[in-house]
Design a protein around this motif. Structure first.
Motif, short mmCIF file in Angstrom:
data_model
loop_
_atom_site.label_atom_id
_atom_site.label_comp_id
_atom_site.label_asym_id
_atom_site.label_seq_id
_atom_site.Cartn_x
_atom_site.Cartn_y
_atom_site.Cartn_z
N CYS A 1 16.33 33.71 39.89
CA CYS A 1 17.35 35.43 40.68
C CYS A 1 17.88 34.36 41.79
O CYS A 1 17.18 34.01 42.44
N PRO A 2 18.99 34.69 42.36
CA PRO A 2 19.76 34.63 42.90
C PRO A 2 19.62 34.31 44.54
O PRO A 2 19.24 35.18 45.58
N ASP A 3 20.15 33.35 45.69
CA ASP A 3 19.70 33.67 46.87
C ASP A 3 21.62 34.32 47.24
O ASP A 3 21.12 34.89 48.83
N VAL A 4 21.97 34.17 46.85
CA VAL A 4 23.40 34.76 46.91
C VAL A 4 24.21 34.92 45.96
O VAL A 4 24.17 34.70 44.28
N PHE A 5 24.42 36.95 45.95
CA PHE A 5 25.27 36.99 44.76
C PHE A 5 27.05 37.19 45.70
O PHE A 5 27.23 38.32 46.21
N ILE A 6 27.83 36.60 44.85
CA ILE A 6 29.38 37.02 45.22
C ILE A 6 30.10 37.56 44.58
O ILE A 6 29.81 37.27 42.95
N ASN A 7 31.16 38.51 44.14
CA ASN A 7 32.43 39.47 43.14
C ASN A 7 33.23 38.81 43.80
O ASN A 7 33.10 40.24 45.48
N THR A 8 34.47 38.37 43.40
CA THR A 8 35.32 38.24 44.09
C THR A 8 36.15 38.27 42.02
O THR A 8 37.28 37.48 42.36
N SER A 9 35.55 39.48 41.87
CA SER A 9 35.95 39.25 40.27
C SER A 9 37.58 40.20 40.58
O SER A 9 37.51 40.85 42.02
N TYR A 10 38.62 40.70 40.01
CA TYR A 10 39.43 41.71 40.30
C TYR A 10 39.57 42.02 38.38
O TYR A 10 40.46 41.60 37.42
N PRO A 11 38.67 43.19 38.17
CA PRO A 11 38.66 43.17 36.89
C PRO A 11 40.28 44.93 37.06
O PRO A 11 40.15 45.42 37.73
N ILE A 12 40.37 44.41 36.07
CA ILE A 12 42.23 45.68 36.24
C ILE A 12 42.53 46.32 34.56
O ILE A 12 41.73 45.45 33.29
N THR A 13 43.23 47.39 34.66
CA THR A 13 43.69 47.63 33.18
C THR A 13 44.65 46.75 32.89
O THR A 13 45.57 46.76 33.61
N LYS A 14 45.66 47.15 31.79
CA LYS A 14 46.77 46.68 31.51
C LYS A 14 47.57 46.83 32.31
O LYS A 14 48.94 45.89 32.62
N TYR B 1 45.45 60.84 35.22
CA TYR B 1 43.95 60.25 35.02
C TYR B 1 42.91 59.57 34.60
O TYR B 1 42.08 58.72 34.74
N ILE B 2 43.94 58.65 33.35
CA ILE B 2 43.33 57.48 32.63
C ILE B 2 43.28 56.42 33.55
O ILE B 2 42.40 55.63 33.43
N SER B 3 44.33 55.93 33.58
CA SER B 3 44.17 54.60 34.85
C SER B 3 43.37 55.17 36.56
O SER B 3 42.49 54.38 36.26
N SER C 1 40.60 56.77 36.47
CA SER C 1 39.19 57.07 35.88
C SER C 1 38.47 55.83 35.23
O SER C 1 37.85 55.43 35.72
N LYS C 2 39.60 54.57 34.81
CA LYS C 2 38.93 53.74 33.85
C LYS C 2 39.23 52.66 35.46
O LYS C 2 38.09 51.71 35.33
N ASN C 3 39.89 52.35 35.95
CA ASN C 3 39.77 51.92 37.16
C ASN C 3 38.90 52.01 38.03
O ASN C 3 38.88 50.73 38.61
N ILE C 4 39.28 52.73 38.24
CA ILE C 4 37.62 52.95 39.09
C ILE C 4 36.38 52.37 38.12
O ILE C 4 35.58 52.27 38.80
N GLU C 5 36.16 52.75 36.85
CA GLU C 5 35.06 52.48 36.13
C GLU C 5 34.95 50.61 36.34
O GLU C 5 33.84 50.52 36.58
N ILE C 6 35.60 50.47 35.41
CA ILE C 6 35.85 49.44 36.37
C ILE C 6 35.81 47.64 37.53
O ILE C 6 35.23 46.51 37.30
N HIS C 7 36.34 48.89 38.33
CA HIS C 7 36.27 47.75 39.64
C HIS C 7 35.22 48.47 39.88
O HIS C 7 34.59 47.24 40.77
N LEU C 8 35.74 49.33 41.05
CA LEU C 8 34.90 50.35 41.70
C LEU C 8 33.18 50.45 41.21
O LEU C 8 31.80 49.70 41.53
N ASN D 1 49.41 50.90 45.55
CA ASN D 1 49.11 50.74 44.73
C ASN D 1 47.32 52.13 45.14
O ASN D 1 46.76 51.76 46.14
N PRO D 2 47.85 53.19 44.92
CA PRO D 2 46.87 54.22 45.13
C PRO D 2 45.31 54.06 45.30
O PRO D 2 44.72 53.85 45.67
N ILE D 3 45.31 53.35 44.24
CA ILE D 3 43.80 53.09 43.17
C ILE D 3 42.85 51.79 43.82
O ILE D 3 42.37 51.68 44.22
N TYR D 4 44.18 50.98 44.29
CA TYR D 4 43.13 50.04 44.95
C TYR D 4 42.87 49.87 45.83
O TYR D 4 41.39 49.76 46.44
N SER D 5 43.61 50.94 47.50
CA SER D 5 42.90 51.08 47.85
C SER D 5 41.44 52.54 47.69
O SER D 5 40.47 52.39 48.91
#
Ligand SMILES: NC(=O)c1ccc[n+]([C@@H]2O[C@H](COP(=O)([O-])OP(=O)(O)OC[C@H]3O[C@@H](n4cnc5c(N)ncnc54)[C@H](O)[C@@H]3O)[C@@H](O)[C@H]2O)c1
Length: 255
Positions: free
Chosen positions: A72-85, A97-99, A101-108, A156-160
């Motif tokens: 089990c980790p003592d420290v968990f860091i998330n510095t990934s940047y999942p994005i759609t094409k 709608y598609i961009s 919902s998809k970006n919210i799904e894979i990032h947020l 980019n509105p989705i990033y905010s």
């Protein structure tokens, strides 16, 4: 002294690389990188596991597997940047709608689900852990349109939306897991000099000039300057810091 265990999601990216290098120098951490990208130059103290955060249905099970293998980790860091094409082409004018919902799904959603899953394991294993999420000035500020005029970058509105959600999620998670002495924080990073996010194209001179003028320290960040406070938040030196969105932006947000 027993080494601490750190998981770094996105640990092979620009900020992630600076983070894993700094942990490695400290010598008292075992480092596990969870990423879709492989780094062939890692030393033997650093392990890497193929881990795709955008496959939401598998996140909880995959975290369980990594914990079973390494602990089990003592420290968990998330510095990934999942994005759609199409990420770099998204703007307020073409939001659909598609961009959205998809970006919210894979990032947020993926950041929230993975952080909560790890916190559950930390609590169960009585690990007084630290969870750190990489956030952005645009998780707390609106984008300044003047900054983007006549440049090769679009606001980019989705990033905010994603980063704003994460800024408050950190507070909720910190409040809930405080009783287990698990700390949860985010880094509100300013812009980093280099490529436009999600592409191999460099930020143009006009953008850099305008960004620098707007920033009290007069320049964009280097990735290692974002990594340094991550090391602090991971350590016992930050034992009373939780629920914070920690600004590392050269003063961009203060004026
Ligand atoms: N670069 C900036 O200017 C900047 C500024 C503020 C905040 N941030 C934030 O910092 C974080 C890291 O940014 P960066 O510039 O290092 O990005 P990057 O693109 O250089 O690195 C991201 C890493 O995440 C990995 N990744 C992408 N999709 C993944 C997935 N589905 N599963 C697992 N790993 C995946 C990539 O392989 C890569 O190693 C991001 O969350 C970003 O929003 C970046």
């Amino acid at each position: 002294m027993k080494k601490k265990l750190v998981f770094i999601v996105g640990g092979n990216g620009s900020i992630g690389t600076e983070i894993h290098k700094k942990f490695d120098k400290l010598k008292n951490y075992r480092i596990i990188i969870l990423d879709i990208k492989k780094n062939k130059k890692l030393n033997s103290n650093i392990h890497q596991v193929y881990f795709d955060l955008s496959k939401l249905k598998t996140i909880q099970n995959n975290i369980k597997k990594v914990i079973k293998k390494f602990g089990c980790p003592d420290v968990f860091i998330n510095t990934s940047y999942p994005i759609t094409k199409m990420w770099k082409n998204i703007s307020y004018n073409n939001l659909d709608y598609i961009s959205l919902s998809k970006n919210i799904e894979i990032h947020l959603n993926s950041f929230a689900l993975s952080a909560n899953e790890v916190a559950k394991h930390m609590a169960k294993n009585k690990v007084k852990g630290s969870i750190i999420i990489l956030n952005s000035i645009y998780g707390t500020l609106g984008q300044d349109n003047n900054l983007y005029k006549n440049t090769n970058i679009k606001p980019n509105p989705i990033y905010s939306l994603i980063k704003g959600g994460l800024a408050n999620f950190v507070k909720g998670l910190a409040a809930y897991y405080g009783k287990y002495e698990i700390r949860v924080n985010s880094i509100i990073a300013g812009g980093i000099k280099g490529n436009i996010a999600g592409s191999k194209i460099k930020q143009n001179q006009n953008f850099k000039k305008k960004y620098n003028l707007k920033t009290p320290l007069g320049r964009m960040a280097r990735a290692d300057e974002i990594a340094s406070p991550v090391i602090f938040l991971a350590s016992d030196e930050a034992s009373y810091v939780t629920g914070a969105n920690y600004f590392v932006d050269g003063g961009f947000s203060i004026i």
